[in-house]
Design a protein around this motif. Structure first.
Motif, PDB file in Angstrom:
ATOM      1  N   SER A   1       0.816  -1.217   0.000  1.00  0.00           N
ATOM      2  CA  SER A   1       0.000   0.000   0.000  1.00  0.00           C
ATOM      3  C   SER A   1       0.846   1.261   0.000  1.00  0.00           C
ATOM      4  O   SER A   1       0.541   2.234  -0.698  1.00  0.00           O
TER       5      SER A   1
ATOM      6  N   VAL B   1       2.488   1.644  -3.509  1.00  0.00           N
ATOM      7  CA  VAL B   1       1.469   1.956  -4.507  1.00  0.00           C
ATOM      8  C   VAL B   1       0.954   3.380  -4.330  1.00  0.00           C
ATOM      9  O   VAL B   1       0.775   4.119  -5.303  1.00  0.00           O
ATOM     10  N   ASP B   2       0.732   3.792  -3.084  1.00  0.00           N
ATOM     11  CA  ASP B   2       0.227   5.138  -2.839  1.00  0.00           C
ATOM     12  C   ASP B   2       1.259   6.194  -3.238  1.00  0.00           C
ATOM     13  O   ASP B   2       0.906   7.248  -3.771  1.00  0.00           O
TER      14      ASP B   2
ATOM     15  N   VAL C   1       3.530   5.854  -5.598  1.00  0.00           N
ATOM     16  CA  VAL C   1       3.512   5.886  -7.067  1.00  0.00           C
ATOM     17  C   VAL C   1       2.293   6.658  -7.563  1.00  0.00           C
ATOM     18  O   VAL C   1       2.389   7.472  -8.501  1.00  0.00           O
ATOM     19  N   HIS C   2       1.157   6.416  -6.922  1.00  0.00           N
ATOM     20  CA  HIS C   2      -0.083   7.105  -7.297  1.00  0.00           C
ATOM     21  C   HIS C   2       0.077   8.616  -7.134  1.00  0.00           C
ATOM     22  O   HIS C   2      -0.281   9.406  -8.025  1.00  0.00           O
TER      23      HIS C   2
ATOM     24  N   SER D   1       2.719  10.073  -9.665  1.00  0.00           N
ATOM     25  CA  SER D   1       2.179  10.136 -11.023  1.00  0.00           C
ATOM     26  C   SER D   1       1.207  11.296 -11.170  1.00  0.00           C
ATOM     27  O   SER D   1       1.187  11.989 -12.191  1.00  0.00           O
TER      28      SER D   1
ATOM     29  N   ALA E   1       0.368   4.584 -14.609  1.00  0.00           N
ATOM     30  CA  ALA E   1       0.719   4.361 -13.201  1.00  0.00           C
ATOM     31  C   ALA E   1      -0.440   4.727 -12.277  1.00  0.00           C
ATOM     32  O   ALA E   1      -0.697   4.049 -11.281  1.00  0.00           O
TER      33      ALA E   1
ATOM     34  N   GLY F   1      -2.031   2.042  -9.879  1.00  0.00           N
ATOM     35  CA  GLY F   1      -1.999   2.325  -8.450  1.00  0.00           C
ATOM     36  C   GLY F   1      -3.390   2.448  -7.853  1.00  0.00           C
ATOM     37  O   GLY F   1      -3.663   1.936  -6.770  1.00  0.00           O
TER      38      GLY F   1
ATOM     39  N   GLN G   1      -4.990   0.132  -4.899  1.00  0.00           N
ATOM     40  CA  GLN G   1      -5.492   0.797  -3.700  1.00  0.00           C
ATOM     41  C   GLN G   1      -6.950   0.435  -3.429  1.00  0.00           C
ATOM     42  O   GLN G   1      -7.334   0.160  -2.294  1.00  0.00           O
TER      43      GLN G   1
END
Length: 555
Positions: free
Chosen positions: A298, A301-302, A304-305, A308, A349, A353, A357
């Protein structure tokens, strides 16, 4: 004359769009919090809520759904005579809180009230009773706190988060474009000012987060802070992440200054990129991802989110404000294809992401429509789909080489993307302060955990209902009344009935005892399993009253 009227009309249209966006984002930020704003759940207690034990326990044990931390002075046990029955400091061990109790506090009903901090930095509070020997009139906790943060503080937290996201966009966009896409003949003054503004916003938002976390977790007003409160925040993962962010921002200043003034060397760019990635990780480490079922996934991923989003929106801003206005056809022919590839990678991305999530935080399809978090996420997805469509149109213009010769269509598309993504930012700022769907859905109607909880809304109030153990036999019910501003609402008279029409059971009166102005308690025996109809009437003035109903599944 026509040429003179077109430009003002365009500016008026843009001002109207900007005003609409501000109203929309403002509405998202000041929207009242849900009645159950905590992100962890009290799963069980010993003694159990509403139970009667033969002798006084030496300790009360609270077990939560995730690890919790202490809020100084916010856990109390009130004896039947109104005195404090807890002795010494409570012990915290991951999800378990142990509160020492005086063994000679006497017979009768005790009130346990608590306020702790969940693993994702949000406050968790509540109260319940148990009795020694036999029930008595429950005591009142005159030093107790409401189960909500101050509404001004809650709104300020959302505003600070939004400013932090906006600052990140203003910082990342100019830095990337100046480093890789900026024509040498153009002045760097405008983008440089934008970048420093972004850095300032991120810094101010981070400091505001640290300040606001003290009253937010302790339950006080905007300026109700103390050295002990700051010590607790600084010693928490939330505080550590924010202090690290401030340090990284300070370190980046020394590299940003020469980079913004002229093209940067490769080594400086790599170091700045490492600092940026490290700073991005501090956002998820201080929020929901750190407390998710898969925290490592998490958090990454967060980050990257978020990164981006900053690249995409920051690049769009640079295109709209500077490049599409100042660059010539030859420069745009070189810049736009590169930007188009960047945007495609950033969007990919974001989609990846966001999908990961959603799978982690929502958990079930039903939670998408049955929780506030899920509905906000659906709104964000819908807006994002609009942005993807506009971005695809822009990309098509770039591929057809129309954009370099006639940049106006691309400029319009970019402004639409910016407008919609500004609202998405507002949704994101609200989402990080909203209980994840996996938690909220468990709270809203968690019969398997031995408790039914729901929130009912009328024209006069919002009623928080807690009934346990939601089984045949004796059950206890707690009612909490709140105003439309999420403040405790005094109730002059309470009435409640339960009925089971499918079994021919007519409405049964629930005897209710007011514990505080906005909190009433009662015991009721439910003889059969089924979908019981609970009806609650609360009179708030001599003439104003409203009735709410709920269906309570009893096993």
């Amino acid at each position: 004359m026509a040429g003179m009227t077109v430009a003002p009309r365009r500016w008026l249209a843009r001002l109207a769009v900007a005003a609409g966006l501000l109203v929309t984002v403002g509405a998202l930020l000041i929207a009242p919090a849900t009645s159950a704003s905590a992100h962890a759940v009290l799963q069980s207690s010993s003694p159990a809520a509403s139970s009667v034990v033969p002798s006084g326990p030496s300790e009360v044990v609270l077990t939560f759904s995730e690890s919790v931390r202490k809020v100084p002075g916010k856990i109390r046990i009130i004896a039947p005579d109104g005195s404090r029955a807890d002795r010494g400091e409570p012990a915290f061990d991951n999800t378990v809180v142990t509160i020492p109790v005086s063994p000679d506090a006497g017979r009768g009903t005790y009130l346990v009230s608590f306020r702790v901090i969940s693993a994702d930095s949000h406050p968790v509070s509540g109260a319940f009773t148990y009795s020694v020997g036999a029930p008595s009139t429950p005591p009142a906790d005159s030093g107790g706190d409401d189960s909500r943060a101050d509404p001004v503080v809650s709104t300020a937290v959302k505003v600070a988060r939004f400013l932090g996201y906006a600052g990140l966009v203003l910082l990342v966009g100019p830095v990337l474009v100046l480093a890789a896409l900026w024509p040498q003949r153009l002045s760097r003054r405008g983008p440089t000012r934008l970048a420093w503004t972004g850095l300032g916003l991120v810094t101010v938002a981070t400091l505001a987060d640290l300040w606001l976390q003290v009253p937010y977790t302790a339950g006080g007003g905007l300026f109700e802070v103390s050295g002990e409160g700051f010590g607790t925040v600084f010693g928490s993962p939330f505080g550590a992440a924010h202090l690290v962010r401030l340090g990284l921002l300070a370190a980046s200043v020394f590299l940003l200054r020469p980079m913004l003034a002229r093209p940067a060397g490769r080594t400086d760019a790599i170091i700045l990129a490492v600092l940026g990635v490290a700073a991005l990780l501090t956002w998820p480490l201080a929020g929901h991802p750190a407390a998710s079922p898969a925290p490592a996934v998490s958090v990454v991923v967060d980050a990257v989110h978020l990164g981006s989003m900053a690249v995409w929106l920051g690049g769009l801003l640079m295109l709209a404000v500077f490049l599409l206005r100042q660059a010539d056809e030859r420069e745009l022919s070189a810049i736009l294809p590169i930007w188009s590839r960047w945007a495609a990678l950033a969007v990919s991305a974001l989609l990846l992401g966001g999908t990961v999530q959603a799978l982690i935080e929502v958990a079930t399809p039903q939670a998408l429509v049955s929780t506030t978090y899920g509905r906000l996420l659906l709104a964000k997805i819908a807006l994002f789909a609009v942005v993807i469509g506009v971005a695809a149109y822009s990309r098509q213009l770039v591929r057809s080489r129309v954009a370099a010769q006639r940049p106006v269509p691309v400029r319009r598309a970019v402004w639409v993307e910016l407008a919609v993504t500004a609202v998405v930012l507002g949704l994101s700022a609200t989402l990080v302060q909203t209980p994840p769907a996996r938690t909220a859905s468990a709270e809203s109607s968690d019969v398997s955990a031995g408790q039914f909880t729901t929130s009912l809304t009328s024209t006069l109030y919002t009623m928080q209902v807690e009934l346990s153990p939601a089984e045949r036999g004796n059950n206890s019910i707690h009612l909490y009344a709140y105003s439309k501003d999420n403040l405790p609402l005094p109730v002059k008279e309470w009435r409640a009935t339960v009925a089971l029409p499918s079994a021919g059971i007519e409405p049964i009166e629930v005897p209710l005892l007011p514990l505080t102005d906005n909190h009433a308690y009662g015991d009721i025996s439910l003889p059969a399993a089924g979908e019981w109809q609970l009806k609650i009437t609360a009179r708030t003035t001599d003439i104003d009253q409203a009735t709410v109903t709920a269906t309570v599944p009893i096993r």
